[in-house]
Design a protein around this motif. Structure first.
Motif, PDB file in Angstrom:
ATOM      1  N   LEU B  77      40.101  38.606  43.720  1.00 42.88           N
ATOM      2  CA  LEU B  77      40.419  38.355  42.220  1.00 42.88           C
ATOM      3  C   LEU B  77      38.964  38.720  41.701  1.00 42.88           C
ATOM      4  O   LEU B  77      38.932  38.751  40.253  1.00 42.88           O
ATOM      5  N   TRP B  78      37.860  39.031  42.428  1.00 41.88           N
ATOM      6  CA  TRP B  78      36.573  39.411  41.695  1.00 41.88           C
ATOM      7  C   TRP B  78      36.842  40.721  40.886  1.00 41.88           C
ATOM      8  O   TRP B  78      35.933  40.968  39.829  1.00 41.88           O
ATOM      9  N   ARG B  79      37.675  41.546  40.894  1.00 43.05           N
ATOM     10  CA  ARG B  79      38.085  42.700  40.303  1.00 43.05           C
ATOM     11  C   ARG B  79      38.624  42.157  38.846  1.00 43.05           C
ATOM     12  O   ARG B  79      38.520  42.847  37.779  1.00 43.05           O
ATOM     13  N   LEU B  80      39.496  41.190  39.005  1.00 41.04           N
ATOM     14  CA  LEU B  80      40.067  40.528  37.708  1.00 41.04           C
ATOM     15  C   LEU B  80      38.860  39.964  36.933  1.00 41.04           C
ATOM     16  O   LEU B  80      38.951  40.054  35.601  1.00 41.04           O
ATOM     17  N   VAL B  81      37.905  39.313  37.569  1.00 36.67           N
ATOM     18  CA  VAL B  81      36.801  38.739  36.938  1.00 36.67           C
ATOM     19  C   VAL B  81      36.052  39.673  36.174  1.00 36.67           C
ATOM     20  O   VAL B  81      35.668  39.392  35.028  1.00 36.67           O
ATOM     21  N   VAL B  82      35.976  41.094  36.821  1.00 41.63           N
ATOM     22  CA  VAL B  82      35.260  41.977  35.949  1.00 41.63           C
ATOM     23  C   VAL B  82      36.066  42.144  34.510  1.00 41.63           C
ATOM     24  O   VAL B  82      35.212  42.191  33.539  1.00 41.63           O
ATOM     25  N   ALA B  83      37.168  42.402  34.518  1.00 39.93           N
ATOM     26  CA  ALA B  83      37.815  42.707  33.392  1.00 39.93           C
ATOM     27  C   ALA B  83      38.058  41.302  32.420  1.00 39.93           C
ATOM     28  O   ALA B  83      37.761  41.622  31.137  1.00 39.93           O
ATOM     29  N   LEU B  84      38.233  40.283  32.943  1.00 37.48           N
ATOM     30  CA  LEU B  84      38.251  39.005  32.183  1.00 37.48           C
ATOM     31  C   LEU B  84      36.748  38.915  31.490  1.00 37.48           C
ATOM     32  O   LEU B  84      36.615  38.319  30.367  1.00 37.48           O
ATOM     33  N   ASP B  85      35.704  39.154  32.242  1.00 34.46           N
ATOM     34  CA  ASP B  85      34.306  38.751  31.778  1.00 34.46           C
ATOM     35  C   ASP B  85      34.101  39.758  30.456  1.00 34.46           C
ATOM     36  O   ASP B  85      33.744  39.453  29.504  1.00 34.46           O
ATOM     37  N   ALA B  86      34.788  41.205  30.676  1.00 34.77           N
ATOM     38  CA  ALA B  86      34.528  41.915  29.393  1.00 34.77           C
ATOM     39  C   ALA B  86      35.257  41.181  27.979  1.00 34.77           C
ATOM     40  O   ALA B  86      34.811  41.175  27.082  1.00 34.77           O
ATOM     41  N   VAL B  87      36.402  40.853  28.219  1.00 31.66           N
ATOM     42  CA  VAL B  87      37.519  40.341  27.338  1.00 31.66           C
ATOM     43  C   VAL B  87      36.848  38.963  26.568  1.00 31.66           C
ATOM     44  O   VAL B  87      36.500  39.030  25.615  1.00 31.66           O
ATOM     45  N   PHE B  88      36.245  37.940  27.533  1.00 29.64           N
ATOM     46  CA  PHE B  88      35.681  36.822  27.070  1.00 29.64           C
ATOM     47  C   PHE B  88      34.171  37.257  26.583  1.00 29.64           C
ATOM     48  O   PHE B  88      33.743  36.558  25.393  1.00 29.64           O
ATOM     49  N   THR B  89      33.437  38.128  26.966  1.00 30.42           N
ATOM     50  CA  THR B  89      32.245  38.423  26.256  1.00 30.42           C
ATOM     51  C   THR B  89      32.517  39.003  24.885  1.00 30.42           C
ATOM     52  O   THR B  89      31.702  38.499  23.994  1.00 30.42           O
ATOM     53  N   ILE B  90      33.607  39.849  24.764  1.00 34.66           N
ATOM     54  CA  ILE B  90      33.626  40.516  23.481  1.00 34.66           C
ATOM     55  C   ILE B  90      34.305  39.263  22.334  1.00 34.66           C
ATOM     56  O   ILE B  90      33.824  39.248  21.247  1.00 34.66           O
ATOM     57  N   LEU B  91      35.167  38.369  23.074  1.00 37.13           N
ATOM     58  CA  LEU B  91      35.426  37.458  22.159  1.00 37.13           C
ATOM     59  C   LEU B  91      34.384  36.266  21.660  1.00 37.13           C
ATOM     60  O   LEU B  91      34.473  35.974  20.529  1.00 37.13           O
ATOM     61  N   LEU B  92      33.281  36.157  22.525  1.00 36.00           N
ATOM     62  CA  LEU B  92      32.240  35.260  22.199  1.00 36.00           C
ATOM     63  C   LEU B  92      31.343  35.999  21.113  1.00 36.00           C
ATOM     64  O   LEU B  92      31.100  35.212  20.264  1.00 36.00           O
ATOM     65  N   THR B  93      30.987  37.319  21.269  1.00 31.79           N
ATOM     66  CA  THR B  93      30.405  37.729  20.341  1.00 31.79           C
ATOM     67  C   THR B  93      31.074  37.787  18.961  1.00 31.79           C
ATOM     68  O   THR B  93      30.379  37.726  18.018  1.00 31.79           O
ATOM     69  N   SER B  94      32.398  37.902  18.974  1.00 35.49           N
ATOM     70  CA  SER B  94      33.142  37.868  17.590  1.00 35.49           C
ATOM     71  C   SER B  94      32.977  36.575  17.078  1.00 35.49           C
ATOM     72  O   SER B  94      32.955  36.459  15.838  1.00 35.49           O
ATOM     73  N   SER B  95      33.276  35.464  17.862  1.00 33.82           N
ATOM     74  CA  SER B  95      32.990  33.978  17.332  1.00 33.82           C
ATOM     75  C   SER B  95      31.812  33.736  16.921  1.00 33.82           C
ATOM     76  O   SER B  95      31.603  33.136  15.645  1.00 33.82           O
ATOM     77  N   ILE B  96      30.951  34.357  17.584  1.00 36.32           N
ATOM     78  CA  ILE B  96      29.383  33.727  16.980  1.00 36.32           C
ATOM     79  C   ILE B  96      29.035  34.558  15.770  1.00 36.32           C
ATOM     80  O   ILE B  96      28.342  33.983  14.783  1.00 36.32           O
ATOM     81  N   SER B  97      29.570  35.767  15.670  1.00 38.31           N
ATOM     82  CA  SER B  97      29.223  36.586  14.408  1.00 38.31           C
ATOM     83  C   SER B  97      29.943  35.949  13.201  1.00 38.31           C
ATOM     84  O   SER B  97      29.333  35.825  12.103  1.00 38.31           O
ATOM     85  N   ALA B  98      31.077  35.730  13.410  1.00 37.27           N
ATOM     86  CA  ALA B  98      31.774  35.058  12.139  1.00 37.27           C
ATOM     87  C   ALA B  98      31.345  33.694  11.743  1.00 37.27           C
ATOM     88  O   ALA B  98      30.847  33.426  10.535  1.00 37.27           O
ATOM     89  N   ALA B  99      30.917  32.804  12.810  1.00 36.85           N
ATOM     90  CA  ALA B  99      30.309  31.394  12.358  1.00 36.85           C
ATOM     91  C   ALA B  99      28.828  31.804  11.950  1.00 36.85           C
ATOM     92  O   ALA B  99      28.580  31.085  11.069  1.00 36.85           O
ATOM     93  N   LEU B 100      28.299  32.807  12.037  1.00 35.86           N
ATOM     94  CA  LEU B 100      26.764  32.907  11.703  1.00 35.86           C
ATOM     95  C   LEU B 100      26.941  33.542  10.222  1.00 35.86           C
ATOM     96  O   LEU B 100      26.498  33.094   9.274  1.00 35.86           O
ATOM     97  N   ALA B 101      28.167  34.272   9.723  1.00 35.16           N
ATOM     98  CA  ALA B 101      28.268  34.891   8.551  1.00 35.16           C
ATOM     99  C   ALA B 101      28.617  33.767   7.760  1.00 35.16           C
ATOM    100  O   ALA B 101      28.037  33.448   6.482  1.00 35.16           O
TER     101      ALA B 101
END
Lengths: 206, 163
Positions: B77-101
């Motif tokens: 499942l570590w290969r799935l973790v790579v893809a999920l890491d990508a998705v969740f990192t992108i979600l996190l950056t979008s949430s922090i930038s919205a809250a900061l705005a």
């Protein structure tokens, strides 16, 4: 002999054909992403609207107040414009590298560099698009708890152009997501199929 | 060498999980009642959709981080973790930038739109939101590091064990 060459040939042709087709598909998607991101940047940067309000009436002469809505009043929109500009430059550089880059020797760094840069720019454009989306929602609906009025009824054209820029940016985001996963998948397919065909060519004559 | 790498990534994931969880808790517990002239209003995180989005995304990522901590190291499942890491990192950056705005508008206001800053009236709420955003930013940096690391290990498959 005819059976063996018949078995080898479809693998070889299929490998070549899918590699060319996927290369041109990827290039076409990158061009679309570049156009979408550039459109988003331009729409946001050139977004401006001036409106004159009547605030009071002294006697019979009205007192006018002229307000201009520009994108650089809001830091979220500035970040949006910069992020989309950077992403469109990235896509342009990637297209150039794909078309003209076969002369350079990358020493094996090409694929990890492309994949990491794609992911980083994906994160950048998602941050910019989302921040601008929430600021636009605030402008459209206002916030009654903080006593912030909505401004879209007064500056309608500004809001419409901003909405267009947002749609273009989200389109660029979806395309970049597709592009990054396709390029990783493509590279894996090309590498593993070359290993497999090598094994088949060795194993076939018996 | 592989052992220290594993311990280091486990520690990093644990710290990242702690930061996302604390960002959620700090943001949820921020509220303040203030009286302006004759009105009495209460400032909560749920007044703003951007802060609600921030809380939801950080909650999802902390659940994901908690589950990944228990993944055995030789699993497929570590290969799935790579893809999920990508998705969740992108979600996190979008949430922090919205809250900061939105937090920037709350702190400085927007004179053209006629939006007054609210931070001087509800100072405690403002400071707590700022704290939650700082912790959220640290979690974004940590998840970015984790994602780049898993991308690096996934793109050099010759360095990992063949499974």
């Amino acid at each position: 002999m005819a059976l063996q060459s018949g078995e080898k040939l479809p693998i070889f042709i299929g490998h070549i054909w899918s590699k060319q087709k996927s290369r041109w598909t990827l290039l076409g998607l990158r061009l679309l992403a570049f156009l979408a991101a550039a459109a988003a940047t331009l729409l946001m940067v050139l977004n401006k609207q001036t409106k004159t309000f009547v605030v009071a009436t002294i006697g019979t002469t009205p007192v006018n107040l002229t307000l201009t809505a520009k994108f650089h009043h809001t830091p979220a929109f500035v970040f949006f414009a910069i992020a989309n500009g950077l992403v469109s430059i990235h896509n342009l550089v990637m297209i150039m590298m794909d078309l003209l880059g076969s002369k350079f020797d990358y020493k094996g760094f090409q694929f990890p560099m492309i994949a990491s840069l794609d992911m980083l720019n994906l994160a950048l454009v998602s941050g910019g698009a989302n921040a601008a989306a929430f600021m636009a929602e605030l402008g459209k609906n206002g916030n009654s708890h903080a006593r912030w009025d909505k401004i879209c009824d007064k500056f309608g054209a500004y809001c419409d152009r901003g909405a267009g820029a947002l749609i273009a940016s989200f389109l660029a985001l979806a395309l970049m997501l597709l592009i990054s996963f396709l390029s990783i998948l493509n590279h894996k397919l090309v590498n593993s199929s070359s290993h497999n065909s090598h094994n088949n060519i060795i194993a076939l004559p018996n | 060498m592989a052992e220290t790498k594993r311990i280091f990534t486990f520690l990093l994931r644990f710290i990242a999980f702690c930061t996302t969880l604390s960002a959620v808790i700090i943001m949820i517990s921020s509220r303040q009642r203030a009286t302006v002239l004759v009105f009495s209003f209460e400032a909560k995180y749920s007044d703003t959709p951007a802060f609600k989005y921030f809380v939801i995304v950080n909650a999802i990522v902390s659940i994901y981080g908690f589950l990944v901590l228990f993944l055995p190291s030789k699993s497929l499942l570590w290969r799935l973790v790579v893809a999920l890491d990508a998705v969740f990192t992108i979600l996190l950056t979008s949430s922090i930038s919205a809250a900061l705005a939105i937090a920037y508008v709350g702190e400085k206001g927007n004179p053209i739109a006629g939006w007054l800053p609210i931070c001087d009236q509800v100072t405690k709420y403002c400071n707590q939101v700022k704290g939650a955003l700082i912790v959220g930013f640290i979690s974004v940096v940590l998840y970015m590091l984790l994602f780049l690391y898993s991308l690096h290990t996934a793109l050099n498959p010759l360095l990992l064990e063949k499974s």
